[in-house]
Write an enzyme that holds these catalytic residues in place. Structure first.
Site, mmCIF file in Angstrom:
data_model
loop_
_atom_site.group_PDB
_atom_site.id
_atom_site.type_symbol
_atom_site.label_atom_id
_atom_site.label_comp_id
_atom_site.label_asym_id
_atom_site.label_seq_id
_atom_site.Cartn_x
_atom_site.Cartn_y
_atom_site.Cartn_z
ATOM 1 C CB SER A 1 -4.203 0.327 10.352
ATOM 2 O OG SER A 1 -4.539 1.013 9.151
ATOM 3 C CD GLN B 1 -2.492 -1.282 2.643
ATOM 4 O OE1 GLN B 1 -3.213 -0.603 3.013
ATOM 5 N NE2 GLN B 1 -1.978 -1.935 3.550
ATOM 6 C CG ASN B 2 4.122 0.978 2.301
ATOM 7 O OD1 ASN B 2 3.050 1.423 2.892
ATOM 8 N ND2 ASN B 2 4.960 0.439 2.915
ATOM 9 C CB ALA C 1 8.004 -4.502 10.114
ATOM 10 C CG HIS D 1 -3.006 2.331 -2.238
ATOM 11 N ND1 HIS D 1 -3.152 2.096 -0.686
ATOM 12 C CD2 HIS D 1 -4.308 1.338 -2.661
ATOM 13 C CE1 HIS D 1 -4.141 1.434 -0.513
ATOM 14 N NE2 HIS D 1 -4.730 0.940 -1.682
ATOM 15 C CG ASP E 1 7.585 4.164 1.283
ATOM 16 O OD1 ASP E 1 7.239 3.724 2.230
ATOM 17 O OD2 ASP E 1 8.037 3.046 0.394
ATOM 18 C CB CYS F 1 -2.263 13.533 -22.930
ATOM 19 S SG CYS F 1 -0.678 13.855 -22.072
HETATM 20 C C1 BV8 Z 1 -12.267 2.669 -3.526
HETATM 21 C C2 BV8 Z 1 -2.634 6.742 -1.791
HETATM 22 C C3 BV8 Z 1 -14.166 2.384 -4.835
HETATM 23 C C4 BV8 Z 1 -2.500 7.926 -1.671
HETATM 24 C C5 BV8 Z 1 -4.267 5.484 -0.437
HETATM 25 C C6 BV8 Z 1 -16.484 2.370 4.630
HETATM 26 C C7 BV8 Z 1 -16.014 0.848 4.919
HETATM 27 C C8 BV8 Z 1 -15.068 0.330 4.109
HETATM 28 C C9 BV8 Z 1 -14.470 1.044 3.063
HETATM 29 C C10 BV8 Z 1 -14.652 2.441 2.758
HETATM 30 C C11 BV8 Z 1 -15.651 3.139 3.529
HETATM 31 N N1 BV8 Z 1 -15.768 4.152 3.229
HETATM 32 C C12 BV8 Z 1 -14.880 4.254 1.809
HETATM 33 C C13 BV8 Z 1 -14.319 3.233 1.859
HETATM 34 C C14 BV8 Z 1 -13.468 2.913 0.758
HETATM 35 C C15 BV8 Z 1 -11.835 3.549 1.301
HETATM 36 C C16 BV8 Z 1 -11.669 2.985 2.228
HETATM 37 O O1 BV8 Z 1 -11.106 1.884 2.645
HETATM 38 N N2 BV8 Z 1 -11.572 4.026 3.363
HETATM 39 C C17 BV8 Z 1 -11.436 3.608 4.639
HETATM 40 C C18 BV8 Z 1 -10.525 4.900 5.395
HETATM 41 C C19 BV8 Z 1 -12.354 3.165 5.445
HETATM 42 N N3 BV8 Z 1 -11.330 3.149 0.235
HETATM 43 C C20 BV8 Z 1 -11.017 3.744 -1.096
HETATM 44 O O2 BV8 Z 1 -11.349 4.851 -1.083
HETATM 45 C C21 BV8 Z 1 -10.194 2.845 -2.297
HETATM 46 N N4 BV8 Z 1 -11.063 3.001 -3.361
HETATM 47 O O3 BV8 Z 1 -12.762 2.091 -2.716
HETATM 48 O O4 BV8 Z 1 -12.939 3.019 -4.727
HETATM 49 C C22 BV8 Z 1 -14.406 2.567 -6.015
HETATM 50 C C23 BV8 Z 1 -14.644 1.111 -6.780
HETATM 51 C C24 BV8 Z 1 -15.010 1.291 -8.046
HETATM 52 C C25 BV8 Z 1 -15.285 2.371 -8.751
HETATM 53 C C26 BV8 Z 1 -14.796 3.669 -8.169
HETATM 54 C C27 BV8 Z 1 -14.619 3.615 -7.107
HETATM 55 C C28 BV8 Z 1 -8.851 3.620 -2.341
HETATM 56 C C29 BV8 Z 1 -7.965 3.479 -1.069
HETATM 57 C C30 BV8 Z 1 -6.589 3.859 -1.644
HETATM 58 C C31 BV8 Z 1 -6.708 5.337 -0.914
HETATM 59 N N5 BV8 Z 1 -5.099 5.858 -1.262
HETATM 60 N N6 BV8 Z 1 -2.841 5.937 -0.682
HETATM 61 C C32 BV8 Z 1 -1.389 8.487 -0.919
HETATM 62 O O5 BV8 Z 1 -0.638 7.914 -0.266
HETATM 63 O O6 BV8 Z 1 -1.313 9.741 -0.478
HETATM 64 S S1 BV8 Z 1 -4.395 4.748 1.267
HETATM 65 C C33 BV8 Z 1 -3.187 5.159 2.237
HETATM 66 O O7 BV8 Z 1 -3.937 4.879 3.488
HETATM 67 C C34 BV8 Z 1 -1.975 4.128 2.013
HETATM 68 O O8 BV8 Z 1 -1.730 3.585 0.743
HETATM 69 C C35 BV8 Z 1 -2.531 2.977 2.918
HETATM 70 O O9 BV8 Z 1 -3.414 1.961 2.157
HETATM 71 C C36 BV8 Z 1 -3.614 3.737 3.855
HETATM 72 C C37 BV8 Z 1 -3.011 3.776 5.302
HETATM 73 O O10 BV8 Z 1 -3.016 2.417 6.050
HETATM 74 P P1 BV8 Z 1 -1.639 1.636 6.537
HETATM 75 O O11 BV8 Z 1 -0.583 1.599 5.347
HETATM 76 O O12 BV8 Z 1 -1.950 0.414 7.056
HETATM 77 O O13 BV8 Z 1 -1.039 2.844 7.594
HETATM 78 P P2 BV8 Z 1 -1.765 3.273 9.033
HETATM 79 O O14 BV8 Z 1 -1.156 4.653 9.292
HETATM 80 O O15 BV8 Z 1 -3.139 3.189 8.693
HETATM 81 O O16 BV8 Z 1 -1.260 2.038 9.874
HETATM 82 C C38 BV8 Z 1 0.054 1.951 10.332
HETATM 83 C C39 BV8 Z 1 0.015 0.454 10.881
HETATM 84 O O17 BV8 Z 1 1.418 0.064 11.273
HETATM 85 C C40 BV8 Z 1 -0.344 0.401 12.371
HETATM 86 O O18 BV8 Z 1 -1.415 -0.700 12.576
HETATM 87 C C41 BV8 Z 1 0.533 0.414 13.274
HETATM 88 O O19 BV8 Z 1 0.367 -0.078 14.376
HETATM 89 C C42 BV8 Z 1 1.517 -0.220 12.228
HETATM 90 N N7 BV8 Z 1 2.991 0.197 12.725
HETATM 91 C C43 BV8 Z 1 3.627 1.285 13.333
HETATM 92 N N8 BV8 Z 1 4.833 1.227 13.582
HETATM 93 C C44 BV8 Z 1 5.108 -0.012 13.024
HETATM 94 C C45 BV8 Z 1 3.871 -0.819 12.478
HETATM 95 N N9 BV8 Z 1 3.975 -2.071 12.120
HETATM 96 C C46 BV8 Z 1 5.164 -2.600 12.046
HETATM 97 N N10 BV8 Z 1 6.212 -2.124 12.412
HETATM 98 C C47 BV8 Z 1 6.308 -0.830 13.047
HETATM 99 N N11 BV8 Z 1 7.462 -0.408 13.303
HETATM 100 ZN ZN ZN Z 2 -0.644 15.865 -20.969
#
Ligand code: BV8
Ligand code: ZN
Length: 255
Positions: A197, A110-111, A239, A128, A113, A139
């Site tokens: 998460s 999902q990263n 991790a 993503h 980076d 274009c």
């Molecule tokens: C879509 C790119 C439909 C951009 C990203 C209600 C219920 C279910 C789903 C939905 C809902 N309402 C809306 C939705 C859909 C939505 C969604 O899931 N929302 C969530 C918030 C509820 N999903 C979408 O919108 C997706 N598209 O559904 O389209 C559709 C279908 C057909 C036609 C048209 C439309 C698109 C989702 C992608 C969005 N883009 N990123 C950018 O980066 O700028 S998402 C972005 O956030 C990341 O890519 C990643 O996916 C997410 C963050 O999550 P994590 O990576 O898990 O990070 P987080 O900070 O949350 O957690 C970190 C974890 O690491 C923690 O658990 C922590 O404890 C742990 N940790 C910390 N330190 C460590 C560690 N683990 C190990 N070692 C460590 N040291």
């Molecule tokens: Zn262009």
């Protein structure tokens, strides 16, 4: 025949996880921001996830970009700057080693980076998108590199606005990438889920699809997530500490 999903109660969790990974032919890994946290990349939901006072969900949307492309690009430029100074950590390297070792492997991240690629991961899909690519809103040209933009918001040769080549909330993931991730998950014997998460869909449904298909799912996260109760094994740890042990020969330190 898929290996038994049930735990081997006599084995310490780490050793069982390492043994399962070593024995598996078909392995899938799913990663999130937590895997890059120890490289200094801000996670989304961690306290440092905020930019100015905006939540990622406020800026990573087509509406936000339509409303204020300059603001959204300032946020992405800020993230590119932050990430440009970061290096892969031991977790990224362990997954690159697993990619080299496992007969059949796919890393779905999902990263955005680019640290997995820097660590040498090859059999990988960026669910993503990437901070290091841009896409033309006119274009459709996709390109980009790591050099800072001459102007914010940047424009394509065709004159139209460029946007980050990432998937924003409310946007569909590229079908070929999504299908590749789910197909691999359904075939996998072992799925390793690290640093996510498990809240954002459809990425969070990848391990669920694997569980349905009888795979052994191992979660690594210092905190519990909605996946923890469903996973075959859920290991509390960082991790960069746990993945090298699961992949390396060092599993015995779990005693
Ligand atoms: C879509 C790119 C439909 C951009 C990203 C209600 C219920 C279910 C789903 C939905 C809902 N309402 C809306 C939705 C859909 C939505 C969604 O899931 N929302 C969530 C918030 C509820 N999903 C979408 O919108 C997706 N598209 O559904 O389209 C559709 C279908 C057909 C036609 C048209 C439309 C698109 C989702 C992608 C969005 N883009 N990123 C950018 O980066 O700028 S998402 C972005 O956030 C990341 O890519 C990643 O996916 C997410 C963050 O999550 P994590 O990576 O898990 O990070 P987080 O900070 O949350 O957690 C970190 C974890 O690491 C923690 O658990 C922590 O404890 C742990 N940790 C910390 N330190 C460590 C560690 N683990 C190990 N070692 C460590 N040291
Ligand atoms: Zn262009």
């Amino acid at each position: 025949m898929k290996s038994a999903k049930r735990r081997a109660p006599h084995l310490p969790v780490g050793e069982e996880a390492a043994a399962r990974l070593r024995a598996a032919h078909r392995v899938v890994a799913l990663t999130g921001a937590g895997v890059s946290a120890e490289s200094g990349v801000p996670t989304f939901r961690g306290p440092e996830g905020l930019w100015r006072e905006f939540r990622p969900e406020d800026l990573a949307t087509p509406d936000a970009f339509a409303r204020d492309p300059k603001l959204v690009w300032e946020w992405y430029a800020w993230r590119r700057e932050r990430v440009a100074g970061c290096r892969p950590n031991a977790a990224h390297r362990a997954l690159a080693a697993l990619d080299k070792r496992a007969p059949d492997f796919l890393l779905a991240t999902q990263n955005v980076d680019g640290l997995h690629a820097l660590a040498g991961s090859r059999r990988m899909v960026e669910l993503h998108g990437s901070l290091w690519r841009v896409r033309c809103t006119g274009c459709g040209h996709v390109g980009g590199d790591r050099s800072p933009f001459a102007e914010i918001p940047p424009r394509c040769e065709c004159g139209a606005l460029l946007r980050p080549d990432v998937v924003w909330f409310g946007e569909a993931l590229p079908t070929h990438i999504l299908e590749r991730a789910f197909a691999a998950a359904r075939e996998a014997e072992v799925v390793l889920v690290a640093g996510t998460s498990s809240l954002v869909y459809p990425a969070a449904a990848v391990p669920e699809a694997a569980l349905w298909a009888g795979a052994f799912v191992i979660e690594v996260n210092p905190e519990p997530t909605p996946l923890s109760a469903k996973a075959s094994l859920s290991i509390r740890g960082r991790a960069a500490e746990v993945l090298p042990m699961l992949v390396g020969e060092g599993a015995e330190v779990f005693h």
